[in-house]
Design a protein around this motif. Structure first.
Motif, mmCIF file in Angstrom:
data_model
loop_
_atom_site.group_PDB
_atom_site.id
_atom_site.type_symbol
_atom_site.label_atom_id
_atom_site.label_comp_id
_atom_site.label_asym_id
_atom_site.label_seq_id
_atom_site.Cartn_x
_atom_site.Cartn_y
_atom_site.Cartn_z
ATOM 1 N N GLN A 96 17.586 -3.274 34.160
ATOM 2 C CA GLN A 96 18.491 -3.581 33.049
ATOM 3 C C GLN A 96 19.821 -2.856 33.236
ATOM 4 O O GLN A 96 19.871 -1.631 33.238
ATOM 5 N N GLU A 97 20.890 -3.611 33.341
ATOM 6 C CA GLU A 97 22.203 -3.040 33.621
ATOM 7 C C GLU A 97 23.111 -2.970 32.396
ATOM 8 O O GLU A 97 24.137 -2.284 32.433
ATOM 9 N N GLU A 98 22.764 -3.673 31.333
ATOM 10 C CA GLU A 98 23.563 -3.653 30.123
ATOM 11 C C GLU A 98 22.670 -3.403 28.908
ATOM 12 O O GLU A 98 21.519 -3.849 28.875
ATOM 13 N N THR A 154 15.711 8.331 25.468
ATOM 14 C CA THR A 154 15.516 7.369 26.549
ATOM 15 C C THR A 154 16.863 6.858 27.024
ATOM 16 O O THR A 154 17.904 7.487 26.771
ATOM 17 N N VAL A 155 16.874 5.714 27.698
ATOM 18 C CA VAL A 155 18.115 5.120 28.197
ATOM 19 C C VAL A 155 18.173 3.651 27.790
ATOM 20 O O VAL A 155 17.150 3.006 27.592
ATOM 21 N N LYS A 156 19.399 3.124 27.679
ATOM 22 C CA LYS A 156 19.594 1.728 27.293
ATOM 23 C C LYS A 156 19.820 0.822 28.498
ATOM 24 O O LYS A 156 19.829 -0.391 28.370
ATOM 25 N N SER A 157 20.056 1.428 29.656
ATOM 26 C CA SER A 157 20.224 0.675 30.895
ATOM 27 C C SER A 157 20.059 1.640 32.063
ATOM 28 O O SER A 157 20.084 2.869 31.871
ATOM 29 N N ASN A 158 19.934 1.085 33.263
ATOM 30 C CA ASN A 158 19.788 1.976 34.424
ATOM 31 C C ASN A 158 21.090 2.691 34.758
ATOM 32 O O ASN A 158 21.104 3.617 35.571
ATOM 33 N N LYS A 159 22.190 2.280 34.129
ATOM 34 C CA LYS A 159 23.446 2.988 34.329
ATOM 35 C C LYS A 159 23.439 4.354 33.648
ATOM 36 O O LYS A 159 24.297 5.193 33.933
#
Length: 215
Positions: A161-163, A88-93
């Motif tokens: 979520q960015e961070e 998965t991912v931890k932020s949209n970055k």
């Protein structure tokens, strides 16, 4: 005793965890399932409803793919002992370019979710599965509601979520076609791990999850 709650990926059932076995004298596994969202339901509202199924304090939360986004949102609402993310991912970055492009142009809204009865369409979008492997994974996809899929796709693409949350443990395969490793930071890398490695690399998780949870 550690209570471990497992959240599957988009449209998948908890059967994706059928081979995950942790020592029963130390861990109790609890399997979460998708619920159908209300019309235009916010992510926070949806997660709050799911949290009614989490009945232990300071649980360990494990989420796969979109389920990883869900457990991160849960961790914003309750105290957790450990937060473990898989594929998965931890932020949209960490979204790949195509997802960021889709967000800007709204291309995800064109996806024909009304055709979800076609397993070929659903499986490829959810798992990135090659046609020859479709039968292997067919049993794992259980949610064929266009209401759910419309909501899920829009929610993923517009996740704000960015961070990264602090203290997250992120496990990711370097052969993941959905969330390519080149966009992912600060993770435990599984060589040749694909997006569905929770299914076909379960031995790695059975060996390493106990230590990761207890560390």
């Amino acid at each position: 005793m550690k209570h471990v709650y497992l959240m599957p990926g988009m449209a998948a059932s908890s059967l994706i965890f059928e081979h995950i076995k942790l020592p029963e004298n130390e861990f109790t596994l609890h399997y979460l399932e998708w619920i159908i969202p209300h019309k235009q339901e916010s992510l926070t509202s949806y997660v709050s409803r799911l949290l009614k199924l989490v009945t232990h304090k300071n649980p360990v939360l494990i989420g796969v793919s979109f389920g990883g986004i869900i457990v991160q949102e849960m961790a914003k609402l309750i105290a957790v002992d450990k937060l473990i993310l898989i594929s998965t991912v931890k932020s949209n970055k960490e979204f790949p370019r195509r997802m960021r492009f889709s967000r800007r142009l709204g291309l995800h809204k064109i996806f024909p979710t009304s055709l979800v009865e076609s397993f070929d369409v659903l499986s490829n979008y959810s798992f990135g599965i090659a046609p020859k492997k479709i039968e292997m994974y067919k049993k794992y996809l259980s949610v064929n509601s266009s209401v759910y899929l419309d909501w899920a796709l829009d929610t993923i693409i517009n996740w704000d979520q960015e961070e990264s949350l602090p203290g997250v443990i992120h496990i990711h395969g370097d052969a993941d076609p959905v969330f390519p490793i080149k966009y992912i930071n600060d993770c435990i890398v599984i060589p040749k791990g694909a997006h569905v490695m929770i299914v076909n690399r379960y031995r790695w998780f059975n060996e390493h999850l106990p230590e990761l949870i207890l560390s």
